[in-house]
Write an enzyme that holds these catalytic residues in place. Structure first.
Site, PDB file in Angstrom:
ATOM      1  N   THR A 102      61.741  53.810  12.580  1.00  0.00           N
ATOM      2  CA  THR A 102      62.501  55.060  12.575  1.00  0.00           C
ATOM      3  C   THR A 102      63.056  55.303  13.972  1.00  0.00           C
ATOM      4  OG1 THR A 102      60.377  56.129  12.964  1.00  0.00           O
ATOM      5  CG2 THR A 102      61.251  56.225  10.731  1.00  0.00           C
ATOM      6  N   ARG A 152      65.157  58.425  -1.561  1.00  0.00           N
ATOM      7  CA  ARG A 152      63.773  58.644  -2.007  1.00  0.00           C
ATOM      8  C   ARG A 152      63.563  60.099  -2.397  1.00  0.00           C
ATOM      9  NH1 ARG A 152      59.281  57.134   2.157  1.00  0.00           N
ATOM     10  NH2 ARG A 152      60.003  55.013   1.809  1.00  0.00           N
ATOM     11  N   LYS A 164      64.564  51.059   3.790  1.00  0.00           N
ATOM     12  CA  LYS A 164      64.249  49.910   4.643  1.00  0.00           C
ATOM     13  C   LYS A 164      63.308  48.931   3.910  1.00  0.00           C
ATOM     14  CE  LYS A 164      62.993  52.536   8.236  1.00  0.00           C
ATOM     15  NZ  LYS A 164      63.375  53.902   7.823  1.00  0.00           N
ATOM     16  N   THR A 165      62.277  49.471   3.274  1.00  0.00           N
ATOM     17  CA  THR A 165      61.348  48.611   2.518  1.00  0.00           C
ATOM     18  C   THR A 165      62.081  47.946   1.358  1.00  0.00           C
ATOM     19  OG1 THR A 165      59.618  50.198   3.046  1.00  0.00           O
ATOM     20  CG2 THR A 165      59.098  48.553   1.369  1.00  0.00           C
ATOM     21  N   ASP A 176      56.504  47.394   8.740  1.00  0.00           N
ATOM     22  CA  ASP A 176      57.018  48.754   8.838  1.00  0.00           C
ATOM     23  C   ASP A 176      56.517  49.366  10.149  1.00  0.00           C
ATOM     24  OD1 ASP A 176      58.394  50.951   8.012  1.00  0.00           O
ATOM     25  OD2 ASP A 176      56.954  51.574   6.490  1.00  0.00           O
TER      26      ASP A 176
END
Ligand code: ADE
Length: 340
Positions: free
Chosen positions: A162, A221, A68-69, A113
């Site tokens: 999330t 990640r 997302k980032t 975020d």
């Protein structure tokens, strides 16, 4: 004691952050996977560029560690703009947002975020900023209170969460573009691992790539983090050669098993099975038994266990599946056939 997990979506340290950043794709063309979303984003970006307008506000939702980032950075990069980053819990008062908003240039991306964790007052302050590109800032208190209206440049808010379900309706409605990120299939993770290995100049056998991808919980990640651990292990124990056997050994040392589950995943399964006879059991009870935060389990553990069928969610709570019993080498309860 909360377990520190190497498969968790949350980055652990400055060093990890740096490592993640160096491997991050910078453009939509470099981005591997999430094809449908990338194609739609490409159209949004192109259309906005053609009109010389900033892109509409974007809401990205999905489990941690899926990019997302990274996507917020890419949107800013594709639009030739800057990105400013903050998060829901970091913005305590409207004043915390005031400075950020007034410093944005036209087209800049403000990335927030955990946008579902904004304080109510901050969220309400954000509404006119998103809708009309202006804010009403209250100066002073009581009889001296004065509201000043401050115009803003037209920016793009990229919100990440999330849990889209926890977003209030007024905030959700102010986003024009919505994208859900789902866990990556193994083939896409393999491609990401090969790309990262090339960038890190490490040699990795194709069977080791397959092994790493399989054990990365569908999360880039995690894949990159495991690659780094395996690289370290190979350098110390195997002259830098990452074979499938070396990868397997390294991952077992790290506590990641054949299905990619880590210690916390297995603890959750054991809790449901050993303490609650396979369920159904509420997430609060599991969290209390493990001395973990409910949010940690809901955000970082449960989505993958659900996705891979180790647990199911019913109206009465979570249940361990036959696959969970098999994986832990336990016998499913007698007469329990019907429950799966
Ligand atoms: N690194 C992390 N996520 C990635 C992605 N989706 N594509 C390419 N590289 C990545």
């Amino acid at each position: 004691m909360p377990v520190e997990r190497i498969i968790s979506g949350k980055a652990l340290s400055e060093e990890e952050e740096h490592f993640n950043r160096s491997l991050r794709p910078r453009t939509l063309d470099e981005y591997i996977g999430q094809r449908a979303m990338v194609d739609k984003l490409r159209i949004s970006v192109q259309a906005a560029r053609n009109r010389s307008e900033p892109i509409e506000h974007v809401l990205l939702h999905g489990p941690p560690g899926l990019g997302k980032t990274t996507l917020a950075h890419i949107i800013a990069h594709e639009m030739g703009a800057r990105m400013v980053q903050s998060s829901g819990p970091a913005l305590v008062r409207p004043g915390d947002l005031m400075g950020i908003l007034t410093n944005l240039e036209r087209g800049d991306v403000l990335f927030i975020d955990e946008v579902h964790r904004l304080a109510a007052a901050v969220e309400e302050f954000l509404y006119p900023a998103m809708e009309d590109f202006q804010v009403d800032f209250v100066l002073d208190k009581g009889m001296y209170a004065k509201t000043i209206n401050v115009p803003l440049k037209q920016f793009t808010l990229v919100g990440a969460t999330t849990r889209a379900g926890l977003l209030t309706a007024p905030l959700r409605e102010r986003f024009g573009i919505f994208h859900h990120l789902d866990f990556y299939p193994a083939e896409e993770l393999q491609e990401i691992i090969r790309r990262s290995a090339r960038m890190l100049e490490v040699e990795i056998e194709s069977q080791a790539v397959v092994e790493l991808a399989r054990r990365s919980r569908g999360t880039p990640r995690t894949a990159n983090r495991l690659l780094r651990r395996v690289r370290d292990y190979a350098q110390v124990k195997a002259a830098g050669q990452i074979t499938a056997a070396v990868a397997d050994e390294a991952l077992l040392v790290e506590g990641v098993d054949q299905a990619g589950l880590d210690e916390l995943d297995r603890k959750v399964l054991h809790t449901i099975i050993d303490f609650y006879h396979g369920g159904p059991v509420g997430i609060e009870a599991i969290a209390a038994t493990l001395n973990e935060e409910v949010d940690t389990l809901v955000d970082m553990v449960e989505p993958f266990l659900l996705k891979t069928g180790f647990i199911s969610r019913t109206s009465k709570g979570r249940r361990a599946s036959k696959r969970a019993y098999d994986h832990l080498g336990l016998a499913p309860p007698r007469g329990g056939q019907g429950m799966f």
